[in-house]
Design a protein around this motif. Structure first.
Motif, PDB file in Angstrom:
ATOM      1  N   GLY A  61     -12.097   2.695  13.136  1.00 55.60           N
ATOM      2  CA  GLY A  61     -13.066   2.114  12.206  1.00 55.60           C
ATOM      3  C   GLY A  61     -12.786   0.698  11.781  1.00 55.60           C
ATOM      4  N   HIS A  62     -12.337  -0.121  12.709  1.00 52.72           N
ATOM      5  CA  HIS A  62     -12.095  -1.530  12.402  1.00 52.72           C
ATOM      6  C   HIS A  62     -12.901  -2.436  13.320  1.00 52.72           C
ATOM      7  CE1 HIS A  62      -8.526   0.541  10.896  1.00 52.72           C
ATOM      8  NE2 HIS A  62      -8.391  -0.450  10.042  1.00 52.72           N
ATOM      9  N   LEU A  63     -13.115  -3.658  12.850  1.00 55.19           N
ATOM     10  CA  LEU A  63     -13.746  -4.689  13.668  1.00 55.19           C
ATOM     11  C   LEU A  63     -12.816  -5.878  13.787  1.00 55.19           C
ATOM     12  CD1 LEU A  63     -17.376  -4.882  12.236  1.00 55.19           C
ATOM     13  CD2 LEU A  63     -16.632  -3.854  14.390  1.00 55.19           C
TER      14      LEU A  63
ATOM     15  N   CYS B 151      -9.959  -5.753   4.421  1.00 57.67           N
ATOM     16  CA  CYS B 151      -9.356  -6.541   5.494  1.00 57.67           C
ATOM     17  C   CYS B 151      -7.926  -6.046   5.653  1.00 57.67           C
ATOM     18  CB  CYS B 151      -9.384  -8.025   5.135  1.00 57.67           C
ATOM     19  SG  CYS B 151      -8.656  -9.072   6.414  1.00 57.67           S
ATOM     20  N   CYS B 152      -7.609  -5.491   6.834  1.00 57.06           N
ATOM     21  CA  CYS B 152      -6.284  -4.889   7.027  1.00 57.06           C
ATOM     22  C   CYS B 152      -5.277  -5.903   7.548  1.00 57.06           C
ATOM     23  CB  CYS B 152      -6.378  -3.696   7.970  1.00 57.06           C
ATOM     24  SG  CYS B 152      -7.193  -2.283   7.210  1.00 57.06           S
ATOM     25  N   SER B 153      -5.715  -6.793   8.453  1.00 54.88           N
ATOM     26  CA  SER B 153      -4.777  -7.756   9.041  1.00 54.88           C
ATOM     27  C   SER B 153      -5.477  -9.068   9.314  1.00 54.88           C
ATOM     28  CB  SER B 153      -4.237  -7.255  10.384  1.00 54.88           C
ATOM     29  OG  SER B 153      -3.809  -5.942  10.315  1.00 54.88           O
TER      30      SER B 153
ATOM     31  N   SER C 210      -3.655  -2.637   3.194  1.00 56.07           N
ATOM     32  CA  SER C 210      -4.430  -2.252   4.376  1.00 56.07           C
ATOM     33  C   SER C 210      -4.546  -0.728   4.427  1.00 56.07           C
ATOM     34  CB  SER C 210      -3.757  -2.757   5.647  1.00 56.07           C
ATOM     35  OG  SER C 210      -2.532  -2.088   5.844  1.00 56.07           O
ATOM     36  N   CYS C 211      -5.382  -0.238   5.334  1.00 56.56           N
ATOM     37  CA  CYS C 211      -5.610   1.212   5.379  1.00 56.56           C
ATOM     38  C   CYS C 211      -4.371   1.918   5.935  1.00 56.56           C
ATOM     39  CB  CYS C 211      -6.851   1.540   6.208  1.00 56.56           C
ATOM     40  SG  CYS C 211      -6.601   1.409   7.986  1.00 56.56           S
ATOM     41  N   HIS C 212      -4.341   3.198   5.702  1.00 55.64           N
ATOM     42  CA  HIS C 212      -3.221   4.046   6.108  1.00 55.64           C
ATOM     43  C   HIS C 212      -2.906   3.870   7.609  1.00 55.64           C
ATOM     44  CE1 HIS C 212      -0.714   7.608   6.258  1.00 55.64           C
ATOM     45  NE2 HIS C 212      -1.390   7.997   7.311  1.00 55.64           N
ATOM     46  N   ASN C 213      -3.981   3.858   8.404  1.00 59.97           N
ATOM     47  CA  ASN C 213      -3.807   3.741   9.852  1.00 59.97           C
ATOM     48  C   ASN C 213      -3.087   2.468  10.263  1.00 59.97           C
ATOM     49  OD1 ASN C 213      -4.534   5.276  12.188  1.00 59.97           O
ATOM     50  ND2 ASN C 213      -6.449   5.682  11.079  1.00 59.97           N
ATOM     51  N   CYS C 214      -3.488   1.353   9.667  1.00 60.72           N
ATOM     52  CA  CYS C 214      -2.888   0.080  10.053  1.00 60.72           C
ATOM     53  C   CYS C 214      -1.424   0.005   9.626  1.00 60.72           C
ATOM     54  CB  CYS C 214      -3.682  -1.080   9.460  1.00 60.72           C
ATOM     55  SG  CYS C 214      -5.280  -1.256  10.247  1.00 60.72           S
ATOM     56  N   ARG C 215      -1.123   0.585   8.462  1.00 66.34           N
ATOM     57  CA  ARG C 215       0.260   0.546   7.996  1.00 66.34           C
ATOM     58  C   ARG C 215       1.152   1.454   8.857  1.00 66.34           C
ATOM     59  NH1 ARG C 215      -0.127   2.323   2.344  1.00 66.34           N
ATOM     60  NH2 ARG C 215      -2.335   2.429   2.825  1.00 66.34           N
TER      61      ARG C 215
HETATM   62 ZN   LIG Z   1      -6.840  -0.706   8.735  1.00 67.59          ZN
END
Ligand SMILES: [Zn+2]
Length: 301
Positions: A41-43, A69-71, A84-89
């Motif tokens: 679920g990121h762009l 904004c995760c990164s 950032s979201c759990h997934n990115c971390r």
């Molecule tokens: Zn993320």
């Protein structure tokens, strides 16, 4: 944290198959920068450095109305935000990724080739089966403080000759999927620029032809954004858009709150006090608030 992102021009030591995580993004309606869909679920949005700094230094109050904004990616350096979201971390999905010039025939780099820089944003259409998507340019002024005289003249004329100056919104892109024997409806930014007030209202009425419960959710979310802007002293969202996404084929298990997602996007020309040596502004952003009020008038009618 520095991760190992490489550009297509230096293809060496690839450790991730880029096809597994990057896909063309099918739901874009506005803007000239092609987005690429990333896993979970990121762009991936190519952007200039200013927008990267804007996300890095964004005042807390604006985080409520901007996509997560995760990164940020600057050349070969990736920074992942603490919030950032759990997934990115957890998964560092961008590690050892080579970002190619295009994916499945869709360009990843934008026309201006600014794309050593990217931001990784949450995708508002994520897990929606059949989203209606509306991109409205917000406010009565679109140029940033850094614009050249020629750009100021051009963008001021564009605001004056469209619904931007009088209503604080201009249709920049709209897509309604086919439903109930009606064909897909799509409006691009050129058609949006040519619209007068009545044509804009008619298009928006079509877009918001949704069940009452969903419309109430739209209202609540618009009011929440307007309330944030009322409090955001010195913020100016020059050139930003309001992005509205509505699920038109919800399943019974879809939580109601997930049927409508509304965020302010595109901060390349936006500013707040103390940002990048920009001008100092007092009080609230009346142009953007006018746009929100116009829209609330339409959905409450
Ligand atoms: Zn993320």
């Amino acid at each position: 944290m520095v991760l190992n992102i490489k550009r297509a021009s230096s293809l060496d030591g690839a450790t991730v198959n880029v096809q597994d995580i990057l896909k063309p993004f099918d739901h874009q309606v506005g803007g000239h920068t092609p987005f690429t869909s990333l896993a979970h679920g990121h762009l991936l949005k190519p952007c200039d450095e200013r927008e990267i700094y804007f996300y890095q230094k964004m005042p807390k109050i604006l985080k409520k109305i901007a996509p997560l904004c995760c990164s940020t990616i600057q050349g070969s350096s990736v920074s992942t935000f603490d919030d950032s979201c759990h997934n990115c971390r957890q998964h560092h999905q961008l590690e050892n990724v080579i970002i190619p010039e295009s994916i499945e025939g869709s360009p990843i780099l934008n026309k201006r080739k600014l794309s050593k820089n990217f931001i990784v944003l949450s995708d508002l259409t994520y897990r929606m089966k059949s989203p209606r998507i509306l991109d409205l340019k917000l406010g009565t002024r679109q140029h940033g403080d850094q614009a050249t005289m020629a750009k100021i003249a051009c963008m001021t004329a564009k605001c004056q000759s469209t619904t931007s100056a009088s209503l604080g919104i201009r249709l920049c892109g709209m897509k309604c999927p086919p439903c109930d024997s009606k064909n897909q409806m799509a409006i691009n930014k050129y058609e949006g620029r040519a619209m007068d007030k009545l044509e804009l209202f008619m298009a928006l009425q079509q877009f918001f032809d949704v069940p009452e419960m969903v419309l109430e959710l739209v209202q609540r979310k618009l009011i929440a954004i307007r309330d944030v802007l009322n409090e955001a002293d010195g913020v100016r969202l020059f050139g930003a858009s309001l992005l509205i996404v509505i699920e038109s084929e919800p399943s019974e298990s879809t939580p109601i709150d997930n049927l409508v997602r509304i965020k302010v996007v595109d901060f390349a020309n936006s500013t707040f006090n103390g940002f990048q040596g920009d001008n100092f502004y007092e009080g609230r952003d009346e142009g953007s608030i006018l746009g929100l009020e116009t829209l609330l008038g339409i959905v409450q009618a």
